[in-house]
Write an enzyme that holds these catalytic residues in place. Structure first.
Site, PDB file in Angstrom:
ATOM      1  N   HIS A  60      -6.635   6.394   2.087  1.00 46.84           N
ATOM      2  CA  HIS A  60      -5.456   5.513   2.069  1.00 46.84           C
ATOM      3  C   HIS A  60      -5.291   4.840   3.421  1.00 46.84           C
ATOM      4  CE1 HIS A  60      -1.761   3.925   0.438  1.00 46.84           C
ATOM      5  NE2 HIS A  60      -1.092   4.336   1.495  1.00 46.84           N
ATOM      6  N   HIS A  62      -3.770   1.035   5.331  1.00 42.14           N
ATOM      7  CA  HIS A  62      -3.289  -0.344   5.442  1.00 42.14           C
ATOM      8  C   HIS A  62      -3.829  -0.837   6.782  1.00 42.14           C
ATOM      9  CE1 HIS A  62      -0.632   0.740   2.179  1.00 42.14           C
ATOM     10  NE2 HIS A  62       0.022   1.601   2.928  1.00 42.14           N
ATOM     11  N   GLN A  65      -1.918  -2.587   9.743  1.00 36.87           N
ATOM     12  CA  GLN A  65      -0.889  -1.852  10.479  1.00 36.87           C
ATOM     13  C   GLN A  65      -1.430  -1.199  11.747  1.00 36.87           C
ATOM     14  OE1 GLN A  65       1.474   0.719   7.927  1.00 36.87           O
ATOM     15  NE2 GLN A  65       1.632  -0.849   6.350  1.00 36.87           N
ATOM     16  N   ARG A 214       8.837   1.320  -7.511  1.00 28.14           N
ATOM     17  CA  ARG A 214       9.868   0.367  -7.110  1.00 28.14           C
ATOM     18  C   ARG A 214       9.418  -1.068  -7.344  1.00 28.14           C
ATOM     19  NH1 ARG A 214       9.065   3.174  -2.422  1.00 28.14           N
ATOM     20  NH2 ARG A 214       8.506   1.268  -1.306  1.00 28.14           N
ATOM     21  N   HIS A 236       1.639   4.412  -4.423  1.00 28.46           N
ATOM     22  CA  HIS A 236       2.583   5.159  -3.588  1.00 28.46           C
ATOM     23  C   HIS A 236       3.597   5.818  -4.504  1.00 28.46           C
ATOM     24  CE1 HIS A 236       1.932   1.901  -0.297  1.00 28.46           C
ATOM     25  NE2 HIS A 236       1.326   2.991   0.112  1.00 28.46           N
ATOM     26  N   GLU A 239       7.405   9.198  -1.813  1.00 30.28           N
ATOM     27  CA  GLU A 239       7.210   9.338  -0.369  1.00 30.28           C
ATOM     28  C   GLU A 239       8.512   9.696   0.328  1.00 30.28           C
ATOM     29  OE1 GLU A 239       5.532   6.780   3.494  1.00 30.28           O
ATOM     30  OE2 GLU A 239       5.664   5.835   1.520  1.00 30.28           O
ATOM     31  N   HIS A 273       0.912  10.242  -1.206  1.00 29.23           N
ATOM     32  CA  HIS A 273       2.034  10.977  -0.631  1.00 29.23           C
ATOM     33  C   HIS A 273       2.523  12.078  -1.576  1.00 29.23           C
ATOM     34  CE1 HIS A 273       1.943   8.116   2.578  1.00 29.23           C
ATOM     35  NE2 HIS A 273       2.351   7.123   1.819  1.00 29.23           N
ATOM     36  N   ASP A 324      -3.418   5.919   6.447  1.00 29.06           N
ATOM     37  CA  ASP A 324      -2.236   5.153   6.066  1.00 29.06           C
ATOM     38  C   ASP A 324      -1.901   4.054   7.072  1.00 29.06           C
ATOM     39  OD1 ASP A 324       0.065   4.257   4.871  1.00 29.06           O
ATOM     40  OD2 ASP A 324       1.072   6.181   4.823  1.00 29.06           O
TER      41      ASP A 324
END
Length: 456
Positions: A60, A62, A65, A214, A236, A239, A273, A324
């Site tokens: 996992h 990103h 980031q 979400r 996800h 979390e 998560h 992550d």
């Protein structure tokens, strides 16, 4: 990057699917392991090493980031949390362009290789331009991720992210999310374009990722699963404690509970998560065959909470580790933090030792290897037919333990400092030598120039 057509390596000790072996000769043909022989003398002309492990999957990431590392450690609110961190993320992401994504991802991927990861599952959700419109190439940003993986040699499982809403039940997206958004038709086009970018990458895998419960509706999730019935599916989930409360208010069920009842969750799924889960939920994940994608360093950094690793493993659950947010990048760091978080939670030691292993380091490594491979959609391990992905441990880790048994893994996970990985081969290409990526100077210079411009 392309490996030599044929090469032979020899190691004093190697961790094979059958366990530790000595005098191990590995023959590589066109990037794949063609043969593994044990208890043999070094073949003439073979590259020699001490102790070698199969490369791990970072399940996992990103990548973009990585450029935020160290920039969010300032309290902005009385109650700083994941949600206030997310606001800072939206500010940052509003500025990055395609070349920035390439530069940042290449830096992150070089560091992953230096840390012993040989593949990444890139959970990629920055699709649109600064105004929220699609680029002429719908997969422009995903293509930059593919390019960075190719430049560094890192194996890539690309997971374009479907993101349409800001909250449970199809709430309208926020302005800060405009660069992430898709509808179903646009996402199908993006997936087709992403597949073309990866077509020439060796052992490229394309899956997809509903961002979270979400961000998708029930109908959208069903439609996405109908689009791709074979590739990896990552999401996800659970979390944050607030996420659980919001899901209960919307549906009357907890996030993992809702997912297990509304989707055919199986071994191709990775539930990232799954931090705030009860006993029934972790039993359900384990029974489904899905992988729990644990990112303990990021989960600690964001104040997420602690996954019930002891319970999950007792149910026969599969897990792997990921970096992550890439606040720091290290395979051993993630494994160490995972075990230490369990010790905090249970007030005991060697919590994740099991599966017939006396060694905690070995037990966690085997879980991360198998779980990461499952989440990435690949075969793993130093065996014929698999990609020649491996990482050699330097004697400086712990010379007295460098004798080819589980003590080496315990030393690497719990005692070693950065630089413990001396060499890495990815599809037979010797991409890390002497602890450093072979193209680090150019990659680092481009990254620094990018960061200076973004933070100006």
């Amino acid at each position: 990057m392309a490996g030599k057509s044929s090469e032979r390596l020899w190691f004093d000790h190697a961790l094979l699917p059958s366990g530790w072996a000595s005098g191990v000769a590995i023959t590589i043909e066109r990037g794949l392991i063609a043969d593994v022989s044990v208890n043999v003398a070094p073949p003439s002309g073979a590259v020699r090493g001490r102790s070698v492990l199969p490369g791990l999957t970072n399940l996992h990431s990103h990548a973009f980031q990585r450029a935020m590392s160290g920039l969010t450690e300032v309290r902005e609110n009385i109650q700083d949390s994941f949600w206030s961190w997310r606001t800072l993320l939206y500010r940052f992401v509003s500025r990055i362009g395609p070349e920035d994504v390439h530069a940042i991802a290449a830096m992150a991927y070089a560091e992953m290789l230096e840390a012993g990861f040989t593949r990444v599952c890139e959970f990629h959700y920055v699709h649109n331009d600064e105004a929220g419109a699609r680029y002429a190439d719908p997969a422009e940003m995903a293509g930059q991720v593919v390019r960075a993986a190719g430049d560094t040699g890192l194996g890539l499982t690309l997971l374009p992210v479907f993101y349409a809403h800001s909250g449970f039940g199809g709430q309208p997206p926020l302005d800060g999310q405009r660069r992430f958004l898709s509808d179903l038709e646009g996402f199908a086009t993006l997936m087709d374009a992403a597949a073309k970018h990866g077509a020439n990458q060796p052992d490229f895998v394309l899956g997809f990722a509903p961002h979270s419960l979400r961000a998708v509706t029930r109908a959208q999730l069903k439609a996405l699963l109908a689009m791709d019935k074979a590739g990896p599916v990552h999401i996800h989930i659970a979390e944050q404690a607030q996420e659980v409360a919001d899901c209960l208010a919307w549906s009357g069920a907890r996030p993992v509970e809702w997912l297990l009842h509304n989707a055919d969750v199986d071994a191709r799924w990775c539930l990232v998560h799954a931090t705030h889960t009860n006993d029934r939920e972790i039993h359900g994940i384990a029974k489904s065959g899905a992988v729990a994608g644990l990112c303990p360093v990021t989960e600690a950094n964001l104040g997420d909470g602690i996954f019930d690793g002891r319970g999950f493993v007792s149910y026969g659950g599969h897990y792997g580790v990921g970096t992550d947010s890439n606040v720091s990048i290290g395979a051993a760091d993630e494994l160490r933090m995972l075990e230490y978080s369990q010790r905090f939670k249970t007030l005991s030691r060697n919590v994740l030792t099991g599966e017939g292993f006396a060694s905690t380091g070995r037990s966690m490594f085997e879980h991360a290897l198998a779980g990461g491979g499952r989440a990435a959609g690949i075969s793993v391990g130093l065996a014929p037919g698999n990609p020649a992905d491996m990482a050699a441990i330097t004697d400086a880790v712990l010379p007295e333990a460098a004798m080819g048994d589980d003590r080496l893994l315990d030393a690497w996970v719990f005692r070693a400092k950065s630089g413990a990985i001396s060499d890495v081969w990815r599809r037979g290409e010797h991409v890390v030598q002497g602890g450093h990526h072979i193209h680090r100077p150019a990659i680092e210079a481009r990254y620094k120039a990018c960061l200076e411009a973004l933070l100006a």
